[in-house]
Design an enzyme around this catalytic site. Sequence first.
Site, PDB file in Angstrom:
ATOM      1  N   ASP A 111       4.149   1.979   6.626  1.00  0.00           N
ATOM      2  CA  ASP A 111       5.082   0.099   5.652  1.00  0.00           C
ATOM      3  C   ASP A 111       4.401  -0.557   5.772  1.00  0.00           C
ATOM      4  O   ASP A 111       4.046  -1.320   7.065  1.00  0.00           O
ATOM      5  CB  ASP A 111       6.032  -0.053   7.385  1.00  0.00           C
ATOM      6  CG  ASP A 111       7.544  -0.606   6.760  1.00  0.00           C
ATOM      7  OD1 ASP A 111       7.481  -1.044   5.915  1.00  0.00           O
ATOM      8  OD2 ASP A 111       8.314  -0.976   7.302  1.00  0.00           O
ATOM      9  N   ASP A 122       6.517   0.367  -0.266  1.00  0.00           N
ATOM     10  CA  ASP A 122       6.239  -0.283   0.316  1.00  0.00           C
ATOM     11  C   ASP A 122       6.309   0.582   1.726  1.00  0.00           C
ATOM     12  O   ASP A 122       5.743   0.172   2.387  1.00  0.00           O
ATOM     13  CB  ASP A 122       6.561  -2.035   1.017  1.00  0.00           C
ATOM     14  CG  ASP A 122       7.794  -2.202   0.893  1.00  0.00           C
ATOM     15  OD1 ASP A 122       8.896  -0.896   1.131  1.00  0.00           O
ATOM     16  OD2 ASP A 122       7.942  -2.912   1.645  1.00  0.00           O
ATOM     17  N   GLU A 123       6.664   1.285   1.785  1.00  0.00           N
ATOM     18  CA  GLU A 123       7.171   2.392   2.391  1.00  0.00           C
ATOM     19  C   GLU A 123       7.010   4.048   1.855  1.00  0.00           C
ATOM     20  O   GLU A 123       7.507   4.398   0.943  1.00  0.00           O
ATOM     21  CB  GLU A 123       8.379   2.334   3.230  1.00  0.00           C
ATOM     22  CG  GLU A 123       8.852   2.116   4.189  1.00  0.00           C
ATOM     23  CD  GLU A 123      10.367   2.740   4.711  1.00  0.00           C
ATOM     24  OE1 GLU A 123      11.066   3.288   4.958  1.00  0.00           O
ATOM     25  OE2 GLU A 123      11.197   1.117   3.796  1.00  0.00           O
TER      26      GLU A 123
END
Lengths: 364, 360
Positions: free
Chosen positions: B9, B104-105
């Site tokens: 993350d 973003d993960e």
Amino acid sequence: MKFSVSKEKLLEGLQVVQNVVSTRTTLPILSNVLLQADASGLRLTTTDLDVGISGGIEAQIEKEGATTLPARRLASIVRELPAAEVVVEVDSKNVASIRCGQSFFKILGLPEEEFPPLPKFEGAKEFTLKQSDLRDGLRKTAYAISTDETRYVLNGILFSFKDNKLTMVATDGRRLALVDIELEFARSQEVEIIVPTKCVTELQRLVGTEGDIKMTVGENQVAFEVNGTLLVSKLIEGNYPNYKQVIPGEAKDRVTLERDLFLNAVHRVSLLASEKSNSVKLVFSKGNLEIAANTPDVGEARESIAVNYKGRDFSIAFNPEFLQAPLRALPDDEVFLDLIDEMSPGVIKVQTPFLYVLMPMRIS
Amino acid sequence: MPRVIFHVDMDAFFASVEQRDHPAYRGQPLIVGAPPDQRGVVCAASYEARKFGVRSAMPSRTAAKLCPQGIFVRPRMDVYRAESAQIMEILRAATSCVEKVSVDEAYLDLSESFATFTDPDAALVAALPAAKEMKLRIHAERQLTASIGIGANKFLAKLGSDFQKPDGLTLIPERDKAAFLRPLPVRSIHGVGPVTAHALEQCGIATIADLQDTKANLASVVGSWAGTLKARAFGDDDRPVDPSDERKSISAETTFLKDTDDRPTLRVALREAADDVAHALEKEALGALTVQIKVRYSDFTTLTRQIRLEDPLADAREIYRMACYLLARDRLVSAPLRLIGIGLATLVPSRGPQQLRLPL
């Protein structure tokens, strides 16, 4: 019931009413046209329960009576009939015999009693409009009606009778068209109604350029009467949004444009607007308006028009279709384009009481 | 074969990218999103801004009130997406089994690399250097920090990545997982939103410990989800890491404490779902051309209805309006509901010219 009628008149009469007939209906009677023959002639009526239309035609009535026949089938038969004179005879079982020249058709109808009657109006408000005014108002607003079923109050034209004028408004949330028509009526007659799209479409087919049209507004329905034809429609229930709040006040920059020239230029340039972005850019600089569009990997188009622009350089993007629609509907030689900035609505005006508010497209 | 799952993350991703690219923003409370004088929400906030209570999905106006000295910048979606692609490349160096959850993960399944281990925890520990290496590469090559969670399943990996942000690395061993989970609030379980949390609280369940220990019939609270919820409470999760890319749909739903047809309750749940899916859209810079409503009745009959739109939709209020419209159009609230939800499909990039709307 028996009558003879000219093929031409019967076809005309059917064409006036047949659009209302619903193609997909669970009620078979709604596919039929009601035929009523009496001393005054032959009356044809159709309805889809939301909109109903009824018109009279000249006919030689030999035996009075009424029946209903499949509207589209009847029209397609009459269109192909070989001679000028048609004789229609309907028996007690609603079987119609149609004779014309050497042709003979037999079609099965449904009893008149099953046909839903057009609504009666009580305590209604009446207005008399010039047909030309109404025609003009419809033409200048109808294209902006929303087709978004989720905002049903926008699926029609607002008719606002107020302060001795009729204001017609249509919007789809991206652009808004408005026309004012001067009209005298008592204050007690003031009313606001939303006339649904289907009725607007029928009305546009009905109104001519000469003479008056009578408009009757009831509790939740409206009727238009012109040259013996009656159009009745349910109204859209609900409140029309406050359209006045989206009309920009003072314009910062006004440019005067030759309508034809502008329309054609936008149309040409829009040929290179990508299907995805579907926008044209108006680039203003001193004395010049450049209209531009481009599609990545395809190409670009540009066209310049000399204008009376004196403000700062700036550009604004619009959906070309939304820009062209009012220009096509207006008869004026000259239009005014009022702009504030690239994120604020542009306004198209003419010398007559008309207004078109168009939201730009954000190019990021 | 023991499972080794990473959840990577990025820390305050949008804000960190902006701070990296603009030295003037470093150390400052930076808020990426709509300007404070306009309608719109916060997409991301730097850790400096978070200290003031600024959170993603919060209206920018509220953020400006909480953090008046905050620097507001508009998101640069193209930049973030390009950055995301670079980071995903770094992750793919470790395994090809990468499930990108959002920009973003991502989840990574590294089980194959540690297939020789028999003890699950030994495998997890053996994976630690790979995670450290990943963080170092991201920092060296992209000048950004990531938090990584390591666990034997997706649920634990995600909890881990969230545990010591920013720049964290947390391993949740299989042996201790049930104990590790005990003090955490039920909201830590992905899928437990405010409505479910409230419902659980009504039964005296506030922490995962409560959830582990409860003898109550969870099905009466969360319906068919009870089994899954109980499994999560003990740290069990068998969802596979799905490396097929691209999101095809986004959805959010709520199961009610008690079946209800109470309009205010339904509206709250629907608004919450609309906010959730709108936020997910915004994060991915996507718009939806299909909006779907889902309802489940007391007898578990589940209905979905959808509408196809002309213009892609991204705004929470519009999504909410469409959902209400579908409910009304098809008279779906004809009986009490046990579940209500919103799904978005036919997702399209929201970049490119956008038709603005009249404020009607």
